[in-house]
Design an enzyme around this catalytic site. Sequence first.
Site, PDB file in Angstrom:
ATOM      1  N   GLU A 296       3.335 -10.909  13.815  1.00  0.00           N
ATOM      2  CA  GLU A 296       2.536 -11.510  14.868  1.00  0.00           C
ATOM      3  C   GLU A 296       2.804 -12.953  15.239  1.00  0.00           C
ATOM      4  OE1 GLU A 296      -1.384 -10.510  15.052  1.00  0.00           O
ATOM      5  OE2 GLU A 296      -1.800 -11.284  17.091  1.00  0.00           O
TER       6      GLU A 296
ATOM      7  N   ARG B  12       0.847  -1.382   0.012  1.00  0.00           N
ATOM      8  CA  ARG B  12       0.099   0.048  -0.071  1.00  0.00           C
ATOM      9  C   ARG B  12       0.833   1.278  -0.012  1.00  0.00           C
ATOM     10  NH1 ARG B  12      -3.631  -1.752   4.830  1.00  0.00           N
ATOM     11  NH2 ARG B  12      -2.374  -3.606   4.626  1.00  0.00           N
TER      12      ARG B  12
HETATM   13  C1  PRP Z   1       0.237  -3.171   6.395  1.00  0.00           C
HETATM   14  C2  PRP Z   1       0.477  -1.750   6.320  1.00  0.00           C
HETATM   15  C3  PRP Z   1       1.895  -1.474   6.634  1.00  0.00           C
HETATM   16  C4  PRP Z   1       2.193  -2.365   7.938  1.00  0.00           C
HETATM   17  C5  PRP Z   1       1.880  -1.652   9.535  1.00  0.00           C
HETATM   18  O1  PRP Z   1       1.107  -3.754   5.403  1.00  0.00           O
HETATM   19  O2  PRP Z   1       0.350  -1.242   4.873  1.00  0.00           O
HETATM   20  O3  PRP Z   1       2.966  -1.645   5.559  1.00  0.00           O
HETATM   21  O4  PRP Z   1       1.173  -3.557   7.685  1.00  0.00           O
HETATM   22  O5  PRP Z   1       2.177  -2.499  10.374  1.00  0.00           O
HETATM   23  P1  PRP Z   1       3.278  -2.652  11.382  1.00  0.00           P
HETATM   24  O6  PRP Z   1       3.555  -1.214  11.754  1.00  0.00           O
HETATM   25  O7  PRP Z   1       2.529  -3.363  12.511  1.00  0.00           O
HETATM   26  O8  PRP Z   1       4.541  -3.246  10.758  1.00  0.00           O
HETATM   27  P2  PRP Z   1       0.689  -5.422   4.989  1.00  0.00           P
HETATM   28  O9  PRP Z   1       1.880  -6.328   5.740  1.00  0.00           O
HETATM   29  O10 PRP Z   1      -0.584  -5.767   5.717  1.00  0.00           O
HETATM   30  O11 PRP Z   1       0.954  -5.580   3.649  1.00  0.00           O
HETATM   31  P3  PRP Z   1      -0.071  -4.942   2.242  1.00  0.00           P
HETATM   32  O12 PRP Z   1       0.279  -3.361   2.411  1.00  0.00           O
HETATM   33  O13 PRP Z   1       0.966  -5.851   1.093  1.00  0.00           O
HETATM   34  O14 PRP Z   1      -1.142  -5.177   2.355  1.00  0.00           O
END
Ligand code: PRP
Length: 174
Positions: free
Chosen positions: A99, A62
């Site tokens: 997690e 994202r």
């Molecule tokens: C989500 C979000 C951040 C991260 C934040 O990405 O876009 O990158 O989690 O979480 P944190 O501060 O606890 O590390 P995700 O890993 O879901 O990946 P995506 O953007 O590919 O869906």
Amino acid sequence: TLAGDLEAALDLIRDVPDFPEPGVLFRDLTPVLSDAKALGALVYGVAAACPAADVVAGIEARGFLLAAPVAYGCGVGMVPVRKAGKLPAVAAKVSYALEYGTAELEIAVGAIQPGQRVAVIDDVLATGGTAAAACELVEQAGGVVAGVVVVLEIAALNGRAELEGYQVTALRTV
Ligand code: PRP
């Protein structure tokens, strides 16, 4: 006003309970992205919050959606920070805790020139593990982190603690 347009855009962020797992409140920026005025206000807001940098890095997936238009608007290049296994030539790799288990972020050979100042961008700062890994990755690749900009910071998860020493800006903190 610009500030009012940004607040209206941020108000479109949708909270989805129990996704991707029970008990997790998912912050969905899709309604902001799909609205022309909100998208413009958001990109402008992130760009305005961005520290001076030679290049803008976006975190998969994202973060990509914001980093590319922000980099374009600022007149600098964009560097994708990728999840492991996507790049043909890897300059640096950093593991970070999820997690359950661990994940890895990678940056491509040649994406960052030595000493370049890099602004790191993502949509959400939750535990901070992802952003901290991205900062470490930028440094391993020879860059200097100019700062971190996120759209939404979840204060209760204290992600800022993982980013001590870095300038962290959130457009909205909840
Ligand atoms: C989500 C979000 C951040 C991260 C934040 O990405 O876009 O990158 O989690 O979480 P944190 O501060 O606890 O590390 P995700 O890993 O879901 O990946 P995506 O953007 O590919 O869906």
